[in-house]
Write an enzyme that holds these catalytic residues in place. Structure first.
Site, PDB file in Angstrom:
ATOM      1  N   CYS A 133      34.153  32.608  43.627  1.00 57.52           N
ATOM      2  CA  CYS A 133      32.880  33.330  43.641  1.00 57.52           C
ATOM      3  C   CYS A 133      31.894  32.527  44.472  1.00 57.52           C
ATOM      4  O   CYS A 133      31.936  31.292  44.463  1.00 57.52           O
ATOM      5  CB  CYS A 133      32.262  33.456  42.251  1.00 57.52           C
ATOM      6  SG  CYS A 133      33.407  33.518  40.918  1.00 57.52           S
ATOM      7  N   ASN A 194      44.550  32.855  43.249  1.00 53.67           N
ATOM      8  CA  ASN A 194      43.812  34.121  43.313  1.00 53.67           C
ATOM      9  C   ASN A 194      44.264  34.916  44.547  1.00 53.67           C
ATOM     10  O   ASN A 194      45.228  34.542  45.210  1.00 53.67           O
ATOM     11  CB  ASN A 194      42.310  33.825  43.345  1.00 53.67           C
ATOM     12  CG  ASN A 194      41.531  34.882  42.579  1.00 53.67           C
ATOM     13  OD1 ASN A 194      41.755  36.069  42.762  1.00 53.67           O
ATOM     14  ND2 ASN A 194      40.619  34.449  41.718  1.00 53.67           N
ATOM     15  N   GLY A 268      49.962  40.473  37.689  1.00 50.07           N
ATOM     16  CA  GLY A 268      48.740  41.230  37.953  1.00 50.07           C
ATOM     17  C   GLY A 268      49.027  42.606  38.516  1.00 50.07           C
ATOM     18  O   GLY A 268      49.234  43.574  37.780  1.00 50.07           O
TER      19      GLY A 268
HETATM   20  C1  LIG Z   1      42.125  44.893  40.940  1.00 47.64           C
HETATM   21  C2  LIG Z   1      42.168  43.400  40.760  1.00 47.64           C
HETATM   22  C3  LIG Z   1      41.138  42.770  40.074  1.00 47.64           C
HETATM   23  C4  LIG Z   1      41.164  41.372  39.897  1.00 47.64           C
HETATM   24  N1  LIG Z   1      40.164  40.783  39.190  1.00 47.64           N
HETATM   25  C5  LIG Z   1      40.220  39.436  38.958  1.00 47.64           C
HETATM   26  C6  LIG Z   1      39.236  38.815  38.143  1.00 47.64           C
HETATM   27  O1  LIG Z   1      38.333  39.436  37.596  1.00 47.64           O
HETATM   28  N2  LIG Z   1      39.332  37.473  37.978  1.00 47.64           N
HETATM   29  C7  LIG Z   1      40.345  36.714  38.526  1.00 47.64           C
HETATM   30  O2  LIG Z   1      40.390  35.494  38.330  1.00 47.64           O
HETATM   31  N3  LIG Z   1      41.303  37.304  39.277  1.00 47.64           N
HETATM   32  C8  LIG Z   1      41.253  38.632  39.505  1.00 47.64           C
HETATM   33  N4  LIG Z   1      42.242  39.230  40.247  1.00 47.64           N
HETATM   34  C9  LIG Z   1      43.329  38.400  40.827  1.00 47.64           C
HETATM   35  C10 LIG Z   1      44.591  38.421  39.959  1.00 47.64           C
HETATM   36  O3  LIG Z   1      44.334  37.912  38.669  1.00 47.64           O
HETATM   37  C11 LIG Z   1      45.733  37.616  40.617  1.00 47.64           C
HETATM   38  O4  LIG Z   1      45.337  36.263  40.759  1.00 47.64           O
HETATM   39  C12 LIG Z   1      46.111  38.138  42.002  1.00 47.64           C
HETATM   40  O5  LIG Z   1      45.996  39.537  42.067  1.00 47.64           O
HETATM   41  C13 LIG Z   1      47.524  37.722  42.426  1.00 47.64           C
HETATM   42  O6  LIG Z   1      48.494  38.166  41.498  1.00 47.64           O
HETATM   43  P1  LIG Z   1      49.285  39.588  41.630  1.00 47.64           P
HETATM   44  O7  LIG Z   1      49.844  39.639  43.021  1.00 47.64           O
HETATM   45  O8  LIG Z   1      50.325  39.562  40.553  1.00 47.64           O
HETATM   46  O9  LIG Z   1      48.248  40.649  41.414  1.00 47.64           O
HETATM   47  C14 LIG Z   1      42.233  40.611  40.439  1.00 47.64           C
HETATM   48  C15 LIG Z   1      43.274  41.271  41.117  1.00 47.64           C
HETATM   49  C16 LIG Z   1      43.260  42.637  41.275  1.00 47.64           C
HETATM   50  C17 LIG Z   1      44.398  43.308  42.006  1.00 47.64           C
END
Ligand SMILES: Cc1cc2nc3c(=O)[nH]c(=O)nc-3n(C[C@H](O)[C@H](O)[C@H](O)COP(=O)(O)O)c2cc1C
Length: 306
Positions: A133, A194, A268
């Site tokens: 952030c 992230n 995620g």
């Molecule tokens: C729609 C969306 C919202 C997300 N919101 C957050 C969040 O609020 N806080 C955070 O730390 N990561 C957030 N992420 C990141 C995920 O927690 C994760 O680190 C990232 O998407 C990689 O994992 P994945 O490929 O399994 O989604 C978000 C991801 C997506 C797709």
């Protein structure tokens, strides 16, 4: 005889029954997944990042398909910690899930405030500090892109005396510098990582598809990036807890992260295609271990390091 593997893992001071955790922001703020998954069976549940006040997030559209996954710029919309404790936490607590509260802020003091609002709250096992952030007190630099800002945000969050998981950004030249700053400031686990910064442009309008312009890329395409971060950090940290996240949707992906050096993983984007993804991965992980005669999943941690 069928081998039943011990899937339990230790993440710093916390013991989890298995390494499968939901990733922040992808399964809602409370018990939204309950219809599909018995949340008490998962290792833990990380809720959407919370700030010390309600936050509206970015203008729509907020999500779009991208490459081998998706791109989002939700903008950290949330009700604020106090409203969350009152309106969302009770239902989540009822599920019996091990709850990890994710926090964010726009200044060091906001991290401190969010963490303090969660101090001593029943049912919260750890704080995951989302440092992806912008710091509005400076030049808007991301906390996660600076060792110094990371140090300050983690130290302020650690004042709440809860176990701290530092969630890092992959958008840096040397993740280990940021990781060491987080560890020195009190993190007891690293969450890697992230979303990757990206953009999708609509060819008919020649404008970015997301209301925010750019966003964060997630899903299968980022998996090798996250696996490499985990691998590189495990090279430098023999025993420190690492949680891998990025593009996991199958038990084999979990094994890949564990071999790279992860103690646990988060799922995620896979939830958007299948809300039962975490349950299926967990079940498949048990089967994979039986088939491969693995009696204790922790024995696989870091096996990729020759
Ligand atoms: C729609 C969306 C919202 C997300 N919101 C957050 C969040 O609020 N806080 C955070 O730390 N990561 C957030 N992420 C990141 C995920 O927690 C994760 O680190 C990232 O998407 C990689 O994992 P994945 O490929 O399994 O989604 C978000 C991801 C997506 C797709």
């Amino acid at each position: 005889m069928k081998t039943v593997a011990d899937l339990s893992v230790e993440i710093g001071s916390i013991s989890l029954p298995n390494p499968v955790i939901t990733a922040s922001g992808t399964t809602g703020q409370s018990d939204e997944l309950r219809k599909y998954v018995d949340l008490s069976q998962l290792g833990a549940v990380v809720v959407k990042s919370l700030s010390p006040y309600p936050w509206q997030g970015n203008p729509p559209p907020r999500v779009h398909s991208a490459g081998a996954g998706m791109i989002n710029a939700v903008g950290l919309q949330n009700p604020g910690v106090e409203a969350w404790k009152k309106s969302y936490l009770p239902a989540l607590r009822e599920t019996g899930a091990r709850i990890v509260a994710s926090i964010w802020g726009r200044s060091v003091d906001e991290y401190r405030q969010a963490a303090k609002q969660l101090q001593g709250v029943e049912g919260i096992v750890a704080l995951e500090v989302n440092i992806s952030c912008p710091n509005l007190e400076g030049r808007g630099e991301m906390f996660a892109h600076s060792s110094e800002l990371t140090r300050l945000a983690i130290r302020a969050s650690a004042e709440a005396n809860l176990p701290i998981w530092a969630k890092l950004s992959p958008n840096v030249t040397d993740i280990s510098k940021i990781a060491f700053a987080a560890i020195e400031s009190g993190a007891e686990a690293l969450t890697l990582s992230n979303t990757l910064m990206g953009m999708v442009i609509e060819t008919s309008t020649r404008r970015p598809v997301l209301g925010n312009g750019g966003g964060g890329v997630s899903g299968p395409g980022v998996r090798p990036v996250a696996v490499r971060s985990v691998y590189e950090m495990r090279e430098k940290l023999a025993d420190f807890p690492i949680i891998g996240v990025g593009g996991i949707s199958k038990p084999e992906h979990v094994i890949e992260f564990i071999a790279a050096g992860a103690n646990a993983i988060q799922i995620g984007t896979a939830h958007f295609a299948d809300p039962r993804a975490s349950k299926k991965v967990l079940k498949g992980l048990g089967k994979w271990c039986s088939k491969n005669k693995i009696t204790n999943i922790s024995t696989l941690i870091g096996e990729a390091h020759g």
